[in-house]
Design a protein around this motif. Structure first.
Motif, PDB file in Angstrom:
ATOM      1  N   CYS B 238      37.543  38.461  37.903  1.00 24.05           N
ATOM      2  CA  CYS B 238      36.976  38.228  36.544  1.00 24.05           C
ATOM      3  C   CYS B 238      35.538  38.029  37.017  1.00 24.05           C
ATOM      4  O   CYS B 238      35.232  37.308  37.833  1.00 24.05           O
ATOM      5  CB  CYS B 238      37.364  37.542  35.680  1.00 24.05           C
ATOM      6  N   ARG B 318      37.400  42.511  33.977  1.00 24.37           N
ATOM      7  CA  ARG B 318      36.808  42.024  32.722  1.00 24.37           C
ATOM      8  C   ARG B 318      35.649  41.187  32.978  1.00 24.37           C
ATOM      9  O   ARG B 318      35.691  40.311  33.983  1.00 24.37           O
ATOM     10  CB  ARG B 318      37.776  41.148  32.151  1.00 24.37           C
ATOM     11  N   CYS B 328      41.750  34.666  33.370  1.00 22.13           N
ATOM     12  CA  CYS B 328      40.968  34.651  34.377  1.00 22.13           C
ATOM     13  C   CYS B 328      40.956  33.431  35.111  1.00 22.13           C
ATOM     14  O   CYS B 328      40.332  33.136  36.266  1.00 22.13           O
ATOM     15  CB  CYS B 328      39.217  35.137  34.312  1.00 22.13           C
ATOM     16  N   ALA B 333      38.157  33.468  39.182  1.00 23.35           N
ATOM     17  CA  ALA B 333      37.073  34.127  38.424  1.00 23.35           C
ATOM     18  C   ALA B 333      36.007  33.247  38.569  1.00 23.35           C
ATOM     19  O   ALA B 333      35.838  32.235  38.694  1.00 23.35           O
ATOM     20  CB  ALA B 333      37.171  34.517  37.231  1.00 23.35           C
TER      21      ALA B 333
END
Lengths: 199, 334
Positions: B238, B318, B328, B333
């Protein structure tokens, strides 16, 4: 007017005089150029001078169109094989006649070229041989699935040897058969193994 | 009438000239009537052996000179000599060892004057001295899904194809550890072939040919099948929009396997697609990687990967604004 005619005639004579040596020389050069690109079958040549020359049916022909074992062969493959096989015997005949072996390597390889060279070496010491062959009747015993190996039976072809040695000339004619293994190397079919039976 | 006489006289003159010439030619002073030239020798020899040919003259007085022209055709080669018969009409020709070396059926000719004899001699090949083993394909798809031909060539020390009656044993070791052993039953002189099917998993398959005391090995590569399964991941999983640690590059990773789950062959082409672009990478150990500029604006981005005609995978990225979405948080991420 007469002067003009004389000038024209002079030019005509001059052109003819130049053309007489230039035309044959040019023709010769063009012929040499064409011959250069057609001669021999040197595998190393990028031009691959080996032409597909099919023998006449009384020289060599297929008795069957498909192998007894292995994969099937296309008509084009059969033609290439037949032409190369015929050329191999022609190269051998030339070598017998001229003692020039340079052409043999195009059509003979492996164990077979060793046998050919040994055979020719024996002849050169004693006399001169002429060798002709005809009526090769081929049967495809095996053809590999990648189209690069073939086993061929050549039945009842005729060979004629003419020996000229010590003032004598003798001819020998024999019906012959041969079992031949041929492989496609770098685009050329070459005889790798051969067993000959004289009848 | 006068012309007829002239022509007749001319013909008679020619005939007399021919007769005179013929009587002057030196012909062997022998009577060939009833004469027999006989050859005696063993019916077969091994290639390279000593060959002894016995000659016998009978049925007529011995010609002068008593010289027999003997010629032996063997394979692609000729041996010839002149043999002098003794007073009893006998002679012998010894062809030295290592001269008659080409296997097959040799033709033997002997000639004395107009009397001749002809025979055949079988020259047998020796045991295998050198072998060639190869297959018609260097690589085969594993799992028994492909077939090729194995070809064996066997020559003796003189280059003759060995006899078709010999035992040619093949042993095959497959990558999965299984083995196969058999004798080639499809062979002619010096040549044999066998069907060669893949077996087991990708890897090296070794072939061994045994003929007499000679051994030859060859190897073929069993390779995975075509891409059938594909999975894709991306790193980072992410991205946080408008952060200073936002990565510049997004790494797409595809794992490509065949129908049996084995990584596809190295160098397999993998195509990646996304909304406004596409890229291509090659596999190494079944994995292909592609680095592309990371998207900057928030949203969900779809990446598609394809390899071969059927394998396809998708992954979603995303790009979110702070705070980081829950899905995430545990995926590294940034």
């Amino acid at each position: 007017m007469k002067t003009l005619l004389r000038i024209k005639f002079g030019i005509f004579v001059l052109v003819i005089a130049i053309a007489i040596p230039v035309v044959p020389i040019s023709f010769g050069l063009v012929t040499q150029f064409i011959t250069y690109f057609q001669q021999g079958a040197n595998p190393a040549s990028i031009f691959r001078g080996n032409k597909l020359v099919l023998p006449a049916t009384d020289q060599a022909r297929w008795l069957t169109s498909q192998p007894l074992e292995g994969a099937s062969a296309s008509p084009a493959q059969l033609e290439e094989l037949l032409a190369a096989y015929w050329q191999a015997w022609q190269a051998l005949s030339r070598a017998y006649q001229t003692n020039d072996k340079s052409d043999l390597l195009t059509y003979w390889a492996g164990d077979a070229i060793g046998q050919v060279e040994r055979g020719l070496d024996g002849i050169q010491k004693g006399g001169q041989f002429h060798f002709t062959d005809r009526n090769h009747q081929l049967q495809l015993l095996f053809f590999s699935d990648d189209g690069t190996s073939a086993l061929v039976q050549d039945s009842n072809f005729q060979v004629q040897y003419t020996l000229s040695s010590a003032g004598r000339r003798v001819e020998f004619s024999m019906d012959t058969s041969a079992l031949v293994f041929i492989t496609l190397d770098n685009g050329f079919w070459r005889i790798r193994q051969i067993t000959i039976h004289y009848h | 009438m006068r012309h007829f006489r002239r022509i007749l006289g001319f013909i008679i003159l020619i005939l007399l000239t021919v007769l005179l010439f013929r009587s002057g030619t030196r012909q062997p002073a022998i009577s060939q009537l009833g004469a027999t030239l006989t050859m005696k020798y063993v019916p077969s020899i091994n290639a390279g052996d000593l060959f002894t040919l016995h000659l016998f003259w009978s049925g007529a007085p011995l010609p002068t000179p008593p010289e027999v022209q003997v010629t032996v055709f063997q394979g692609i080669g000729v041996i010839y000599s002149t043999i002098r018969l003794d007073a009893s009409g006998e002679g012998q020709w010894d062809i030295a060892p290592q001269k008659l070396v080409q296997a097959g059926t040799a033709a033997v000719f002997a000639r004395l004057g107009s009397t001749s004899a002809r025979g055949s001699l079988t020259v047998l090949p020796l045991e295998a001295d050198h072998l060639n083993l190869y297959s018609t394909a260097n690589t085969l798809i594993a799992y028994g899904n492909a077939q090729a031909m194995g070809i064996a060539l066997m020559g003796d020390r003189w280059g003759n194809p060995v006899s078709s009656g010999i035992t040619t044993a093949i042993a095959i070791n497959y990558p999965d550890g299984t083995k196969d052993a058999f004798e080639i039953d499809r062979h002619y002189a010096g040549f044999g072939w066998f069907p060669l099917a893949s077996r087991g998993v990708p890897g090296r398959t070794s072939l061994t040919l045994n003929v007499g005391d000679q051994t030859q090995t060859a190897e073929i590569q069993q390779v995975p099948g075509t891409p059938s399964r594909i999975s894709m991941t991306h790193f980072p999983s992410c991205i946080l929009e408008n952060t200073t640690i936002r990565p510049d590059l997004l790494e797409l990773r595809a794992l490509v396997a065949d129908a049996n789950g084995y990584p596809v062959s190295d160098g397999t082409v993998v195509d990646f697609f996304w909304k406004d672009g596409k890229g291509r990478a090659l596999t190494l150990n079944g994995q292909a990687e592609l680095r592309i500029p990371a998207p900057k604006r928030s949203g969900v981005y779809t990446y598609v990967v394809r390899s071969g005609p059927i394998a396809q995978g998708t992954t979603l990225l995303r790009v979110a604004t702070s705070p980081l979405p829950a899905e995430c948080l545990n995926s590294g991420a940034q």
